[in-house]
Design an enzyme around this catalytic site. Sequence first.
Site, short mmCIF file in Angstrom:
data_model
loop_
_atom_site.label_atom_id
_atom_site.label_comp_id
_atom_site.label_asym_id
_atom_site.label_seq_id
_atom_site.Cartn_x
_atom_site.Cartn_y
_atom_site.Cartn_z
N ASP A 188 14.48 23.81 -50.80
CA ASP A 188 15.70 24.06 -51.49
C ASP A 188 15.99 22.91 -52.58
O ASP A 188 16.44 21.96 -52.44
CB ASP A 188 17.12 24.07 -50.61
CG ASP A 188 18.06 24.56 -51.24
OD1 ASP A 188 18.15 24.75 -52.65
OD2 ASP A 188 19.09 25.10 -50.59
N HIS A 193 22.29 19.28 -55.06
CA HIS A 193 22.16 18.53 -54.10
C HIS A 193 21.43 17.42 -54.51
O HIS A 193 21.17 16.44 -53.68
CB HIS A 193 21.58 19.13 -53.14
CG HIS A 193 21.93 20.48 -52.53
ND1 HIS A 193 23.32 20.45 -52.05
CD2 HIS A 193 21.57 21.59 -52.50
CE1 HIS A 193 23.39 21.88 -52.09
NE2 HIS A 193 22.56 22.54 -51.99
N ILE A 208 26.06 16.98 -53.20
CA ILE A 208 26.54 17.32 -51.86
C ILE A 208 25.55 17.65 -50.88
O ILE A 208 24.37 17.91 -51.47
CB ILE A 208 27.56 18.36 -51.75
CG1 ILE A 208 26.97 20.02 -52.35
CG2 ILE A 208 28.86 18.07 -52.55
CD1 ILE A 208 27.80 21.03 -52.14
N GLY A 211 24.13 22.79 -47.24
CA GLY A 211 24.85 23.30 -45.99
C GLY A 211 23.73 23.56 -44.96
O GLY A 211 24.23 23.24 -43.53
#
Length: 289
Positions: A188, A193, A208, A211
């Site tokens: 990903d 990120h 961040i 998830g």
Amino acid sequence: MPIDAALALSAEPRSGEITWTAKDVQLYHLGIGAGVPATDPDELRYTLESRLHVLPSFATVAGAGSPGVISGLSMPGVDVDLAKVLHGGQSLTIHRPIPVAGTATASGRVAGVYDKGTAAILVMRTEVTDADGPLWTNDAQIFVRGEGGWGGDRGPSTRLDPPTGEPDRTVERHVREDQALLYRLSGDYNPLHADPEFAKLAGFDKPILHGLCTYGMTLKAVVDTLLGGDVTRVRAYRTRFAGVVYPGETLRIRMWCGEGAEGPVVRVEVGAVERGGAPVLADTVVQHS
């Protein structure tokens, strides 16, 4: 309108072959914080090839997620700005234990398009089958800001009543400063990120955590704490991403044991310790044997 619900739902599934090796499994496990302490026999189940077991949440990245969420965002009828995309939730059904290495066929399609008024929800479904039959089914709920309001179906509610009473177990897991950089190597590469400038465009002060990294860290905590480290006991796992995690923070993972319609379950709530327990994962259920 960038999302044409009828076209997206009627589009032919995209299928392709995926492969994975023990190295891919090990990298994923390291990406969700396995291997601490490095010589702990319980951790070696996740890191040493001669003892390797596959945590079921590896299914979210196997074969680098192809066809995955980012691929799904280019399906017919879907044309959205990546900066407006957030991962809203994830559900996983495990049909058989995932082998340490394998080759399978992954078939991906848009299984749902829902109008939430100020946003749209896309459900990206991936079904994976090998020579012996179905392996797993993944549903990713993708939240697209600013794409709702066309008067479509609002979709089913995924909210659950909060668990009651004190949790049966509570553990804390630290998120390394470089956790997102390591996790993204499993496939990903969303710049949200890693790239501070892109993160600012998306409305965040800094990059961040994925998830799905929090998702994997949480399942590992449940397996290690309540399921005796036996990854094969996990039958299904779902969550709603209720808030962000920043690398360097600490996750507080609270677990309640109970019974569901299909057997034993663990209800889980996850919060960020440094922000007063701000919710991170909610409506989280692990079904197990």
